[in-house]
Structure formats: structure tokens, C-alpha cells
Design a protein around this motif. Structure first.
Motif, PDB file in Angstrom:
ATOM      1  N   UNK A  78       0.837  -1.210   0.000  1.00 29.76           N
ATOM      2  CA  UNK A  78       0.000   0.000   0.000  1.00 29.76           C
ATOM      3  C   UNK A  78       0.864   1.248   0.000  1.00 29.76           C
ATOM      4  N   UNK A  79       1.936   1.255   0.806  1.00 31.44           N
ATOM      5  CA  UNK A  79       2.821   2.423   0.844  1.00 31.44           C
ATOM      6  C   UNK A  79       3.520   2.633  -0.489  1.00 31.44           C
ATOM      7  N   UNK A  80       3.915   1.513  -1.140  1.00 33.22           N
ATOM      8  CA  UNK A  80       4.563   1.650  -2.442  1.00 33.22           C
ATOM      9  C   UNK A  80       3.601   2.181  -3.497  1.00 33.22           C
ATOM     10  N   UNK A  81       2.329   1.785  -3.398  1.00 40.31           N
ATOM     11  CA  UNK A  81       1.338   2.283  -4.361  1.00 40.31           C
ATOM     12  C   UNK A  81       0.984   3.745  -4.112  1.00 40.31           C
ATOM     13  N   UNK A  82       0.982   4.168  -2.849  1.00 38.11           N
ATOM     14  CA  UNK A  82       0.621   5.546  -2.512  1.00 38.11           C
ATOM     15  C   UNK A  82       1.587   6.012  -1.429  1.00 38.11           C
ATOM     16  N   UNK A  83       2.633   6.721  -1.837  1.00 37.91           N
ATOM     17  CA  UNK A  83       3.668   7.142  -0.887  1.00 37.91           C
ATOM     18  C   UNK A  83       3.165   8.166   0.117  1.00 37.91           C
ATOM     19  N   UNK A  84       2.021   8.803  -0.170  1.00 35.86           N
ATOM     20  CA  UNK A  84       1.493   9.793   0.777  1.00 35.86           C
ATOM     21  C   UNK A  84       1.005   9.129   2.070  1.00 35.86           C
ATOM     22  N   UNK A 102       2.600   6.642   3.602  1.00 35.42           N
ATOM     23  CA  UNK A 102       3.724   6.282   4.448  1.00 35.42           C
ATOM     24  C   UNK A 102       4.923   5.880   3.613  1.00 35.42           C
ATOM     25  N   UNK A 103       6.077   5.784   4.273  1.00 34.80           N
ATOM     26  CA  UNK A 103       7.322   5.417   3.611  1.00 34.80           C
ATOM     27  C   UNK A 103       7.493   3.901   3.661  1.00 34.80           C
ATOM     28  N   UNK A 104       7.626   3.247   2.513  1.00 37.04           N
ATOM     29  CA  UNK A 104       7.780   1.776   2.525  1.00 37.04           C
ATOM     30  C   UNK A 104       9.024   1.315   3.291  1.00 37.04           C
ATOM     31  N   UNK A 105      10.068   2.160   3.348  1.00 40.88           N
ATOM     32  CA  UNK A 105      11.292   1.746   4.018  1.00 40.88           C
ATOM     33  C   UNK A 105      11.103   1.606   5.532  1.00 40.88           C
ATOM     34  N   UNK A 106      10.112   2.298   6.062  1.00 43.24           N
ATOM     35  CA  UNK A 106       9.864   2.156   7.507  1.00 43.24           C
ATOM     36  C   UNK A 106       9.351   0.760   7.855  1.00 43.24           C
ATOM     37  N   UNK A 107       8.701   0.106   6.874  1.00 50.86           N
ATOM     38  CA  UNK A 107       8.170  -1.240   7.099  1.00 50.86           C
ATOM     39  C   UNK A 107       9.219  -2.305   6.784  1.00 50.86           C
ATOM     40  N   UNK A 108      10.244  -1.909   6.004  1.00 51.59           N
ATOM     41  CA  UNK A 108      11.225  -2.887   5.550  1.00 51.59           C
ATOM     42  C   UNK A 108      11.958  -3.514   6.739  1.00 51.59           C
ATOM     43  N   UNK A 109      12.376  -2.664   7.701  1.00 52.97           N
ATOM     44  CA  UNK A 109      13.086  -3.191   8.862  1.00 52.97           C
ATOM     45  C   UNK A 109      12.225  -4.153   9.663  1.00 52.97           C
ATOM     46  N   UNK A 110      10.955  -3.785   9.884  1.00 47.75           N
ATOM     47  CA  UNK A 110      10.059  -4.674  10.614  1.00 47.75           C
ATOM     48  C   UNK A 110       9.834  -5.976   9.851  1.00 47.75           C
ATOM     49  N   UNK A 111       9.750  -5.870   8.531  1.00 46.05           N
ATOM     50  CA  UNK A 111       9.524  -7.062   7.713  1.00 46.05           C
ATOM     51  C   UNK A 111      10.733  -7.995   7.782  1.00 46.05           C
ATOM     52  N   UNK A 112      11.942  -7.425   7.745  1.00 48.57           N
ATOM     53  CA  UNK A 112      13.151  -8.265   7.856  1.00 48.57           C
ATOM     54  C   UNK A 112      13.224  -8.936   9.217  1.00 48.57           C
ATOM     55  N   UNK A 113      12.891  -8.181  10.259  1.00 49.41           N
ATOM     56  CA  UNK A 113      12.906  -8.752  11.593  1.00 49.41           C
ATOM     57  C   UNK A 113      11.880  -9.875  11.734  1.00 49.41           C
ATOM     58  N   UNK A 114      10.706  -9.672  11.107  1.00 50.42           N
ATOM     59  CA  UNK A 114       9.683 -10.708  11.153  1.00 50.42           C
ATOM     60  C   UNK A 114      10.132 -11.952  10.389  1.00 50.42           C
ATOM     61  N   UNK A 115      10.778 -11.764   9.231  1.00 45.63           N
ATOM     62  CA  UNK A 115      11.278 -12.906   8.454  1.00 45.63           C
ATOM     63  C   UNK A 115      12.333 -13.675   9.251  1.00 45.63           C
ATOM     64  N   UNK A 116      13.222 -12.929   9.912  1.00 42.64           N
ATOM     65  CA  UNK A 116      14.262 -13.581  10.713  1.00 42.64           C
ATOM     66  C   UNK A 116      13.646 -14.376  11.871  1.00 42.64           C
ATOM     67  N   UNK A 117      12.684 -13.784  12.533  1.00 44.91           N
ATOM     68  CA  UNK A 117      12.032 -14.469  13.642  1.00 44.91           C
ATOM     69  C   UNK A 117      11.275 -15.697  13.162  1.00 44.91           C
ATOM     70  N   UNK A 118      10.613 -15.560  11.999  1.00 42.78           N
ATOM     71  CA  UNK A 118       9.861 -16.691  11.447  1.00 42.78           C
ATOM     72  C   UNK A 118      10.798 -17.822  11.061  1.00 42.78           C
ATOM     73  N   UNK A 119      11.954 -17.474  10.498  1.00 42.43           N
ATOM     74  CA  UNK A 119      12.921 -18.500  10.106  1.00 42.43           C
ATOM     75  C   UNK A 119      13.457 -19.233  11.339  1.00 42.43           C
TER      76      UNK A 119
END
Length: 618
Positions: free
Chosen positions: A398-404, A406-423
Motif C-alpha cells: 500500500x505504501x509503495x502504491x501511494x507514498x502519501x 507512508x514510507x515503505x522503508x519504515x516497514x522494511x526493517x520490521x519485515x526483515x525482523x519478522x522474516x528472521x524471527x519466522x525462520x
């Protein structure tokens, strides 16, 4: 509920009787012209009764508050402790927790009753009592003023009447004196005339006093008629309205208090239903099944102890058998020597007491149950973390489709942390699934090593095997002395210290690897592969300075199940493998064993006590 209905009926009857009394009083105001004091006393008692009801409510509120507080304290005191959480799976304990919850809800409803009575009823009663007292005081003051005015007017009338009576008597005397003087021939004409003038003056004064008395009498009658027909009834009307207001308020407050109680009655009834439902949910069969599931080990009871005919044994065997019997009395529940005969394990040995990642120190059934519970917990955690990751991915899209937004990069860190925890969770799940698969492959033991009874045969200690046969284990050398079974803790600790100092290397040249731990013997014989490695590393003289005496074996053991060494200090073993016991279990679930390796040396380490059958030397 019947009590509340009676409460309401009493309040309604109070209102109806009060109205009837008031209607009768409206037609009888004239008859109460002389009962002003009694009516004042009656209204004062009525307001005192209202204050008494307010005090009753205050005391009841205090009782309700105290009752609710004690209920909550009771619930808090009987809440299950953390150490009792494992019993929460039983239906009886679940019912008790639900009972405590319902009692807590009951306490809450008593608090609602207390607060409602305080804010709605007591405050209203207090305000009404204050208002009634002020109105009553004003009414009594007005009545007193009216009475004072009437009394003053009556005093004026009485004074005018006394003046008229005195003037009339004086005029009568003056008339008598004139008549006597007129008939007296001895008096002169002038003296007779003087008596006549006095008489005339007195008669005039009497007439004036009479007129004044008449005027005062008319005023008094008018004022008295007005006082008893208009002014005093008005004051009595106000007192009547005041008493009506008090009686009506009394009724409304009683009904209101009953309504407050009635408003929580359905909730209290539901609490009672919850308590009954909690009691009915107790299932003794289900609790029994859970007890069986919790404590069932999977082992079968030991078989009968064979009879030993001492007459067929030689004296030496009898003496050895007697020693073995005396020694067996010191065995613990796990079949090992009592801890008071051996020193407490120190240093590296303590790590096994807390190493329960794979639950290998538990019986087979309990181990499988614990592993299944851990797998279920990890599966649930993976599902939750997957949902969280999917949500973050949708947010990023959603952020990538409409940057107004939010910033997609703010979710990137949380997403990486979630992937690491899931792994990490998936790795743990795979590990515990492997543990469970290995646990399921291990055949159920037919005899518990902890419960196996040690038997004596030919002067040696034996244990009953799963097939019911008893294997003999003979010493190859001389008989062991009485203290041969004791473990020299100083030697053991020195050996471990040597391992930690790197003086004893394994075949690969490394000391105490994570998998092998004590896998390579620190008591290698001279000339073995380990010895050669030490000679190359530190020299022959140094080797013999650091070499210690090999520990005497306390017995032998046979592996019931295969074991993979997954922790430091443990060694693997295959099913049916024969090992030497050099240190018995001291209550931590591990036994120290050793076996010969291909380099003419010894591999030493710890294995789970429940995976082996021990045969100790007599």
C-alpha cells in the motif's frame, strides 16, 4: 426477589396511607387551631425519621463496601499460584477458577449497589432533609409571628377593658356622690355644683373608655377571626405540604433503593448460574485421564524376584551377596548410590541437570508428550508470526502504491525482523520434530531402569532385562574391596581440569569438542593414540607428569535405546552397546560411562540414566 417485592409494597402502602391522612387534614385545619405545638413536634419527628433512614443507608453502604472488599480479597488470596499452574488442566481446578471469577463479579455488583445508594439515595435523602428543616423553621417562625400578633392584640383588648371597667366604677361613684350632696341641705350651692362637675367628667371618661374598649374588641375579633380562618391555616397548609413532601420522599427513596438492588439482581442471578455451571463442568473421568496422561511413564513394573538358595552357594558368594544387599539399601529412586556417599558434582557436571531441551531425561511417554506440546506451541507461534508478516507485506504494498500514506522503508526493517524471527521459529520446529521422530523410533521399555530391582547372582549385582532373563557379570580379576565402588571425586575433578587445560586431546587433536565433550578419555593408557599426540605436543616427561590413574569401573551397563550426543560432555551410544560405568547417577538423570576406542584409549562421557540398564559390581 420476594424480599424486594415486599420492600416495594411497603413503600407503596406508606405513600397511600400518607395521602389519606393528608386529605383528612385538609378538611380539618380549623380543628387544629390549638394544635400548633403538636404539629410542630410531629413534623420534627418525621424529619428525624428521614435522617434515621439516611443513617441506615450509610451503614448499609459501609457494609456493602466492606463485603465487596472482603470478597475481592478472598478471591485474590485463593487465586492459583504460579507453581500450581500445571494443575489448571484439571476440570476441578478450572471450575474453581471460574468460581473465583464469578465471586469477583458478585463483589463488583455489591460495589455497584454501594455506589448507587451513596450517589442516588443518600445524597437525595440528605438534601431533602436539609430542605425540609429549613422550610419547617420558616413555617414555625411565621406561625410564631402570627401568634405573637394575636397575643399583642388580646393584651391591648384586655388593657382597654380594664380601663373601661375602672372608668365606669369611677363614674358610678361620682354619680352617687353628687346625689348625696344634692340631698344634703347643709352643703352650699357651690359645693353641690362641684360634685356635679366631677360626676360629669367621670361619666365622660367612662364613655371614652367604653368606646376604646369597643374599638379594641372589634379589632381583636377581626384579627382573631383572620388568624384562625386564614393566617394560621396557611401556615398549617405549609406544614402539611412539608410533611407530604417528606412522606413522598420517604416512599420514593425506599422504592429507589429497591430499584438499585433489583437492577443488579439479574447479573447476580447470572453469576449464580455461572457458579452452578462451573460445578457441573467438573468431570472426574476426564481428570483421571489427565492424571494418567501426566504421570504414565510407559514402563512396565519389575518382574518377580527369583529365590536364592544360599545352601547351594559357597561362603565367599554368601559374603559377597550380604555385602551387595547392604549396598542396595543405599540406592536412590533412580537405582544409583545415595548422594550422601559421594561428593556433589561440580563444574562441568552441573550442565546436565538443566539441559532438558530434548527432554531426554524423561520417560518415553512423558518425553513424547512434552515434545508434542512444544511443537504445538511453535506451530501456533509460526502461524501468528506469519499473519504479522503478511500484514506488513500488505502495508508495504500500500505504501509503495501511494507514498502519501507512508514510507515503505519504515516497514522494511520490521519485515526483515519478522522474516528472521519466522525462520528461527521454523528451525526450532524442525529441531523438535526431529526430537519427536527419534523419540517415537525408540521402542517402549518393558522395564523402567529407575524401578528395576537389582538382584544378586554368583556374588555379583545384576538387573532384570526386558525379556525377563538375568545376565551374569563376572570380574576378570580379583574381588573388589569394600570401597572399590566409591568414586574418587578428586581424581574426577583433576581429570576434568586436565581436559579443560588441554592436556588430553582427542583423535582430531582438539580438546573437549562441543559434541564429544568428555568423549575422548582423559585417562588414556600410555602408548595410546592420545598419549602419542600428547608426547608430540608437550614432550614425554610432561605427559607422564600430567597423566592420572584410570578410574576403576563401578560396573557395566547396556544401552536400551540409541542416544545421539547433542550436548557438551555427553557421548553417543547405539542400542545394545555394552559400556563401563565409572560414575553413577546422583539424581540429575545422567550416568558417566566409558568405552574402549580404536586407538587403545577410552572414550568417556555422560548418557541418560533412563536409556541404560546398569549392572554394578558387588
Amino acid at each position: 426477589m420476594n424480599c424486594l417485592v415486599g420492600y416495594l409494597n411497603a413503600a407503596r402502602s406508606l405513600g397511600e396511607s400518607g395521602v389519606a391522612t393528608i386529605l383528612d387534614l385538609r378538611d380539618s385545619h380549623v380543628e387544629f387551631w390549638d394544635q400548633n405545638d403538636n404539629l410542630a413536634i410531629h413534623t420534627n419527628r418525621g424529619i428525624d425519621a428521614l435522617d434515621k433512614y439516611a443513617n441506615f443507608l450509610r451503614d448499609r453502604v459501609a457494609i456493602e463496601t466492606e463485603y465487596a472488599g472482603k470478597l475481592r480479597r478472598l478471591v485474590k488470596n485463593y487465586q492459583p499460584k504460579k507453581k500450581e499452574e500445571e494443575d489448571n488442566e484439571f476440570t476441578s481446578m478450572q471450575a474453581f477458577r471460574n468460581l473465583l471469577k464469578e465471586v469477583g463479579d458478585l463483589a463488583g455488583q455489591r460495589e455497584v449497589v454501594s455506589e448507587s445508594l451513596q450517589l442516588q439515595i443518600i445524597a437525595g435523602v440528605t438534601l431533602l432533609s436539609k430542605t425540609l428543616r429549613e422550610e419547617r423553621k420558616k413555617c414555625l417562625s411565621d406561625g410564631a409571628n402570627l401568634q405573637q400578633n394575636l397575643t399583642t392584640q388580646l393584651s391591648s383588648l384586655d388593657r382597654a377593658k380594664r380601663n373601661y371597667e375602672k372608668a365606669y366604677r369611677d363614674s358610678e361613684k361620682a354619680v352617687d356622690s353628687y346625689k348625696r350632696a344634692d340631698m344634703d341641705l347643709n352643703l352650699s350651692r357651690a359645693e353641690v355644683e362641684r360634685y356635679k362637675n366631677v360626676m360629669t367628667a367621670k361619666i365622660q371618661q367612662s364613655d371614652d373608655a367604653k368606646n376604646e374598649y369597643a374599638n379594641q374588641l372589634q379589632k381583636t375579633n377581626n384579627l382573631q377571626q383572620q388568624h384562625f380562618s386564614m393566617l394560621l391555616p396557611a401556615v398549617l397548609n405549609r406544614l402539611q405540604e412539608l410533611d407530604e413532601k417528606r412522606t413522598r420522599g420517604f416512599r420514593e427513596f425506599i422504592v429507589g433503593a429497591a430499584d438499585v438492588e433489583s437492577s443488579v439482581a439479574p447479573i447476580i442471578a447470572r453469576c449464580m448460574e455461572g457458579i452452578v455451571k462451573a460445578g457441573e463442568s467438573i468431570n472426574e473421568k476426564e481428570d483421571t485421564f489427565k492424571v494418567i496422561e501426566r504421570y504414565q511413564s510407559g514402563f512396565t513394573p519389575p518382574r518377580d524376584i527369583p529365590f536364592e538358595d544360599l545352601s547351594k552357594c559357597d561362603p565367599d558368594s554368601v559374603q559377597d551377596s550380604h555385602y551387595s544387599n547392604s549396598t542396595s539399601n543405599h540406592l536412590t529412586i533412580k537405582g544409583t548410590m545415595s548422594a550422601n556417599k559421594l561428593r556433589k558434582r561440580v563444574g562441568i557436571f552441573n550442565i546436565f541437570g538443566s539441559n532438558k531441551e530434548d527432554f531426554s531425561d524423561l520417560p518415553p511417554n512423558q518425553r513424547r508428550k512434552k515434545l508434542q506440546g512444544k511443537i504445538a506451541e511453535l506451530t501456533q507461534s509460526i502461524a501468528q508470526e506469519t499473519k504479522a508478516r503478511d500484514g506488513l507485506m500488505k502495508m508495504k504494498i500500500v505504501y509503495e502504491a501511494n507514498s502519501s500514506l507512508g514510507n515503505p522503508m519504515t516497514v522494511e526493517g520490521q519485515l526483515n525482523e519478522s522474516e528472521h524471527k519466522l525462520e528461527k521459529l521454523k528451525v526450532d520446529l524442525k529441531k523438535y520434530q526431529d526430537f519427536l521422530e527419534k523419540a517415537c523410533q525408540v521402542p517402549a521399555a518393558t522395564s523402567s531402569p529407575q524401578a528395576s530391582r537389582n538382584q544378586l547372582q554368583n556374588g555379583h549385582r545384576t538387573s532384570r532385562h526386558s525379556n525377563g532373563s538375568a545376565d551374569d557379570h563376572h570380574d576378570d580379576g580379583d574381588d573388589q574391596p569394600d570401597d572399590a565402588g566409591s568414586l574418587s571425586r578428586s581424581d574426577s575433578e583433576d581429570n576434568v581440569a586436565q581436559i579443560q587445560n588441554g592436556h588430553n586431546n582427542n583423535n582430531n587433536g582438539s580438546s573437549a569438542s562441543p559434541e564429544s565433550g568428555l568423549g575422548t578419555s582423559h585417562t588414556s593408557l600410555p602408548g595410546s593414540g592420545q598419549g602419542s599426540a600428547n608426547e608430540n605436543a608437550i614432550g614425554e616427561d610432561t605427559y607422564y607428569e600430567t597423566e592420572v590413574e584410570t578410574l576403576n569401573p563401578l560396573g557395566t551397563c547396556r544401552a536400551l535405546y540409541p542416544f545421539e550426543a547433542s550436548s557438551e560432555g555427553s557421548i553417543p551410544m547405539s542400542e545394545g552397546e555394552e559400556l563401563q560405568v565409572i560414575e553413577i547417577d546422583q539424581g540429575d538423570g545422567w550416568t558417566r560411562v566409558r568405552r574402549a576406542n580404536n586407538s587403545n584409549g577410552w572414550d568417556e562421557g555422560f548418557v541418560p540414566t533412563s536409556y541404560i540398564e546398569c549392572t554394578l559390581y558387588a
